[in-house]
Design a protein around this motif. Structure first.
Motif, mmCIF file in Angstrom:
data_model
loop_
_atom_site.group_PDB
_atom_site.id
_atom_site.type_symbol
_atom_site.label_atom_id
_atom_site.label_comp_id
_atom_site.label_asym_id
_atom_site.label_seq_id
_atom_site.Cartn_x
_atom_site.Cartn_y
_atom_site.Cartn_z
ATOM 1 N N THR A 127 10.744 -0.604 -4.488
ATOM 2 C CA THR A 127 11.282 0.052 -3.292
ATOM 3 C C THR A 127 10.744 1.474 -3.113
ATOM 4 O O THR A 127 10.204 1.798 -2.040
ATOM 5 C CB THR A 127 12.822 0.059 -3.340
ATOM 6 N N PRO A 128 10.859 2.358 -4.146
ATOM 7 C CA PRO A 128 10.325 3.713 -3.931
ATOM 8 C C PRO A 128 8.814 3.756 -3.765
ATOM 9 O O PRO A 128 8.297 4.555 -2.990
ATOM 10 C CB PRO A 128 10.765 4.471 -5.196
ATOM 11 N N ILE A 129 8.097 2.892 -4.480
ATOM 12 C CA ILE A 129 6.639 2.889 -4.358
ATOM 13 C C ILE A 129 6.221 2.437 -2.950
ATOM 14 O O ILE A 129 5.289 2.999 -2.351
ATOM 15 C CB ILE A 129 5.999 1.988 -5.441
ATOM 16 N N THR A 130 6.926 1.430 -2.424
ATOM 17 C CA THR A 130 6.637 0.986 -1.054
ATOM 18 C C THR A 130 6.895 2.107 -0.056
ATOM 19 O O THR A 130 6.100 2.342 0.869
ATOM 20 C CB THR A 130 7.508 -0.232 -0.705
ATOM 21 N N SER A 131 8.007 2.819 -0.269
ATOM 22 C CA SER A 131 8.347 3.939 0.622
ATOM 23 C C SER A 131 7.291 5.039 0.545
ATOM 24 O O SER A 131 6.862 5.590 1.566
ATOM 25 C CB SER A 131 9.718 4.499 0.244
ATOM 26 N N ILE A 132 6.853 5.364 -0.676
ATOM 27 C CA ILE A 132 5.833 6.407 -0.857
ATOM 28 C C ILE A 132 4.524 5.996 -0.178
ATOM 29 O O ILE A 132 3.855 6.804 0.478
ATOM 30 C CB ILE A 132 5.608 6.669 -2.362
ATOM 31 N N THR A 133 4.166 4.724 -0.332
ATOM 32 C CA THR A 133 2.922 4.224 0.281
ATOM 33 C C THR A 133 2.973 4.343 1.796
ATOM 34 O O THR A 133 2.004 4.786 2.449
ATOM 35 C CB THR A 133 2.682 2.761 -0.133
ATOM 36 N N THR A 136 2.773 7.994 2.883
ATOM 37 C CA THR A 136 1.418 8.520 2.687
ATOM 38 C C THR A 136 0.495 8.078 3.825
ATOM 39 O O THR A 136 -0.320 8.870 4.332
ATOM 40 C CB THR A 136 0.851 8.036 1.336
ATOM 41 N N ASP A 137 0.641 6.812 4.219
ATOM 42 C CA ASP A 137 -0.167 6.311 5.340
ATOM 43 C C ASP A 137 0.175 7.047 6.629
ATOM 44 O O ASP A 137 -0.714 7.371 7.441
ATOM 45 C CB ASP A 137 0.059 4.809 5.515
ATOM 46 N N LEU A 138 1.457 7.327 6.839
ATOM 47 C CA LEU A 138 1.874 8.032 8.055
ATOM 48 C C LEU A 138 1.376 9.474 8.071
ATOM 49 O O LEU A 138 1.040 10.022 9.129
ATOM 50 C CB LEU A 138 3.399 8.004 8.178
ATOM 51 N N LEU A 139 1.313 10.083 6.874
ATOM 52 C CA LEU A 139 0.844 11.468 6.783
ATOM 53 C C LEU A 139 -0.614 11.614 7.224
ATOM 54 O O LEU A 139 -1.030 12.663 7.712
ATOM 55 C CB LEU A 139 1.006 11.986 5.351
ATOM 56 N N LYS A 140 -1.387 10.559 7.039
ATOM 57 C CA LYS A 140 -2.814 10.641 7.394
ATOM 58 C C LYS A 140 -3.025 10.904 8.883
ATOM 59 O O LYS A 140 -3.984 11.566 9.266
ATOM 60 C CB LYS A 140 -3.507 9.338 6.997
ATOM 61 N N TYR A 141 -2.117 10.376 9.690
ATOM 62 C CA TYR A 141 -2.323 10.452 11.142
ATOM 63 C C TYR A 141 -1.275 11.311 11.856
ATOM 64 O O TYR A 141 -1.347 11.465 13.079
ATOM 65 C CB TYR A 141 -2.295 9.033 11.737
ATOM 66 N N GLU A 142 -0.305 11.831 11.098
ATOM 67 C CA GLU A 142 0.748 12.643 11.721
ATOM 68 C C GLU A 142 0.290 14.100 11.843
ATOM 69 O O GLU A 142 -0.095 14.723 10.858
ATOM 70 C CB GLU A 142 2.033 12.565 10.891
ATOM 71 N N LEU A 152 7.042 14.426 3.543
ATOM 72 C CA LEU A 152 6.830 14.970 2.196
ATOM 73 C C LEU A 152 8.135 15.043 1.406
ATOM 74 O O LEU A 152 8.156 14.828 0.191
ATOM 75 C CB LEU A 152 6.180 16.357 2.294
ATOM 76 N N GLU A 153 9.232 15.370 2.081
ATOM 77 C CA GLU A 153 10.533 15.413 1.414
ATOM 78 C C GLU A 153 10.949 14.025 0.933
ATOM 79 O O GLU A 153 11.487 13.873 -0.171
ATOM 80 C CB GLU A 153 11.588 15.982 2.369
ATOM 81 N N VAL A 154 10.678 13.016 1.753
ATOM 82 C CA VAL A 154 10.987 11.641 1.352
ATOM 83 C C VAL A 154 10.143 11.236 0.145
ATOM 84 O O VAL A 154 10.646 10.633 -0.816
ATOM 85 C CB VAL A 154 10.752 10.665 2.523
ATOM 86 N N GLU A 156 8.788 13.196 -2.074
ATOM 87 C CA GLU A 156 9.257 13.944 -3.241
ATOM 88 C C GLU A 156 10.529 13.330 -3.814
ATOM 89 O O GLU A 156 10.680 13.209 -5.039
ATOM 90 C CB GLU A 156 9.516 15.401 -2.847
ATOM 91 N N SER A 157 11.426 12.927 -2.930
ATOM 92 C CA SER A 157 12.671 12.300 -3.372
ATOM 93 C C SER A 157 12.408 10.989 -4.108
ATOM 94 O O SER A 157 12.993 10.725 -5.171
ATOM 95 C CB SER A 157 13.580 12.057 -2.163
ATOM 96 N N GLN A 158 11.516 10.175 -3.555
ATOM 97 C CA GLN A 158 11.214 8.886 -4.176
ATOM 98 C C GLN A 158 10.478 9.054 -5.500
ATOM 99 O O GLN A 158 10.701 8.295 -6.451
ATOM 100 C CB GLN A 158 10.383 8.026 -3.217
ATOM 101 N N LEU A 159 9.603 10.056 -5.567
ATOM 102 C CA LEU A 159 8.903 10.333 -6.826
ATOM 103 C C LEU A 159 9.885 10.780 -7.907
ATOM 104 O O LEU A 159 9.748 10.409 -9.085
ATOM 105 C CB LEU A 159 7.821 11.392 -6.615
ATOM 106 N N SER A 160 10.867 11.582 -7.514
ATOM 107 C CA SER A 160 11.902 12.009 -8.469
ATOM 108 C C SER A 160 12.680 10.818 -8.991
ATOM 109 O O SER A 160 13.018 10.734 -10.173
ATOM 110 C CB SER A 160 12.849 13.009 -7.802
ATOM 111 N N ARG A 161 12.964 9.879 -8.074
ATOM 112 C CA ARG A 161 13.693 8.676 -8.474
ATOM 113 C C ARG A 161 12.882 7.842 -9.460
ATOM 114 O O ARG A 161 13.407 7.369 -10.479
ATOM 115 C CB ARG A 161 14.020 7.847 -7.238
ATOM 116 N N VAL A 162 11.593 7.664 -9.173
ATOM 117 C CA VAL A 162 10.726 6.902 -10.073
ATOM 118 C C VAL A 162 10.621 7.597 -11.425
ATOM 119 O O VAL A 162 10.694 6.954 -12.479
ATOM 120 C CB VAL A 162 9.322 6.721 -9.446
ATOM 121 N N ASN A 163 10.453 8.897 -11.397
ATOM 122 C CA ASN A 163 10.350 9.663 -12.638
ATOM 123 C C ASN A 163 11.619 9.521 -13.468
ATOM 124 O O ASN A 163 11.561 9.306 -14.694
ATOM 125 C CB ASN A 163 10.085 11.137 -12.316
ATOM 126 N N TRP A 164 12.788 9.642 -12.813
ATOM 127 C CA TRP A 164 14.055 9.509 -13.534
ATOM 128 C C TRP A 164 14.196 8.116 -14.133
ATOM 129 O O TRP A 164 14.631 7.957 -15.274
ATOM 130 C CB TRP A 164 15.216 9.782 -12.576
#
Length: 333
Positions: A127-133, A136-142, A152-154, A156-164
């Motif tokens: 779930t978090p990896i899908t969200s991050i992906t 990231t794709d949206l950031l390329k064109y936004e 970026l906040e989303v 960062e939040s998902q990366l924190s969750r994966v790390n935890w």
């Protein structure tokens, strides 16, 4: 002279008779001994053949049993209470087979548990990896800076969750493997409780939850401060996540000559009756679980308590709050 010859003839005749009678008697005795010897020999031969037959039969049974074991069949019972070397070997073999069967069942259980755990980990990471992906794709064109900051906040939040999640799983694995060295020292319980709730003070305030700690200064426990703080923190976090605006989470402690009690209670959504026996299981998520929950925080807390001379229990009812009771046993010398 003639009389002397007559006497000699008489003696000779008697001697012949005695010799003949002795010969007949000796022959009769030898014949009886022969038959006795023959009977005993036959009896010994029959006993030898019987014993040999039993040994061969027992050996074949053991061979068949070992062959069945090699094919994965453990249900044959060859327990033997009779005396003898082969019976002792059979009993020893049966004990070894029982041990092997138990080990096989444990290995199969561990393998299934590992497979289930890997499936759960994969699900939790997906779930978090899908969200991050996606972000990231949206950031390329936004091009909108506000949107980019939101993405970026989303991330960062998902990366924190994966790390935890990864860090917590590693901790659990180390505890299971017995590689964690718990350094128990005499610690002030009030300091442990205050350090445990400190990271959640702001979260509780934003959520409108009153977070309090009540503990006297003179209460001490033998524990690894860092690990114990983490175990308490996971429970406090769980309580805050399940308590609505206007609710409370209370942490308190009391002491007796035999043990110290730590109570963590809330007036949140509570735990369903069918979920209550499973809340300390890894990756278990009940009906009232929060969106951010992955189901391993409480499992880690229980593992830490079990290694710190402590026990944890939970009492709860749906919509009536939850109460965690941690018993820290005192070491009596």
């Amino acid at each position: 002279m003639k009389k002397r010859y007559k006497d000699m003839n008489a003696v000779t005749a008697v001697s012949v008779v005695l010799i003949a009678a002795g010969g007949v008697f000796f022959h009769s005795v030898n014949q009886t001994a022969f038959y006795v010897f023959l009977f005993i020999s036959v009896l010994i031969l029959l006993m030898f053949l019987w014993i040999t037959y039993r040994r061969i039969k027992t050996s074949r049974d053991m061979y068949d049993y070992l062959n069945a074991i090699s094919n994965g069949v453990y249900d044959l019972d060859i327990k033997d209470n009779k005396e003898g070397e082969l019976s002792i070997i059979k009993n020893s073999l049966y004990k070894i087979v029982v041990t092997l069967r138990s080990q096989k069942e444990l290995l199969l259980k561990d393998r299934n548990y590992l497979a289930d755990s890997l499936a759960d980990i994969s699900h939790q990471l997906k779930t978090p990896i899908t969200s991050i992906t996606m972000m990231t794709d949206l950031l390329k064109y936004e091009e909108d800076e506000e949107k980019r900051r939101e993405f970026l906040e989303v991330i960062e939040s998902q990366l924190s969750r994966v790390n935890w999640l990864i860090v917590t799983l590693l901790k659990l694995s180390k505890i299971d493997a017995g590689t964690v060295k718990f350094c128990s020292r005499r610690e002030n319980l009030k300091n442990i409780l205050e350090n445990a709730v400190k990271p959640f003070a702001l979260t509780a305030e934003i959520s409108g939850v009153v977070l309090t700690v009540q503990c006297e200064e003179g209460i001490f426990i033998d524990a690894d401060k860092n690990w114990y703080t983490e175990a308490i923190s996971n429970i406090v976090k769980n309580c805050i996540e399940h308590t609505k605006n206007g609710g409370f989470v209370k942490v308190s402690a009391s002491e007796t000559p035999l043990f110290t009690k730590i109570m963590i209670s809330d007036n949140g959504s509570g735990i369903a009756k069918e979920d209550l026996p499973h809340i300390f299981e890894r990756f278990y998520q009940g009906r009232n679980h929060s969106q951010s929950s992955v189901g391993i925080g409480l499992a880690l807390s229980k593992a830490i308590f079990n290694n710190q001379n402590s026990a944890v229990e939970v009492r709860s009812r749906e919509n009536s709050g939850t109460e965690f009771e941690i018993t820290v046993y005192k070491v009596i010398v």
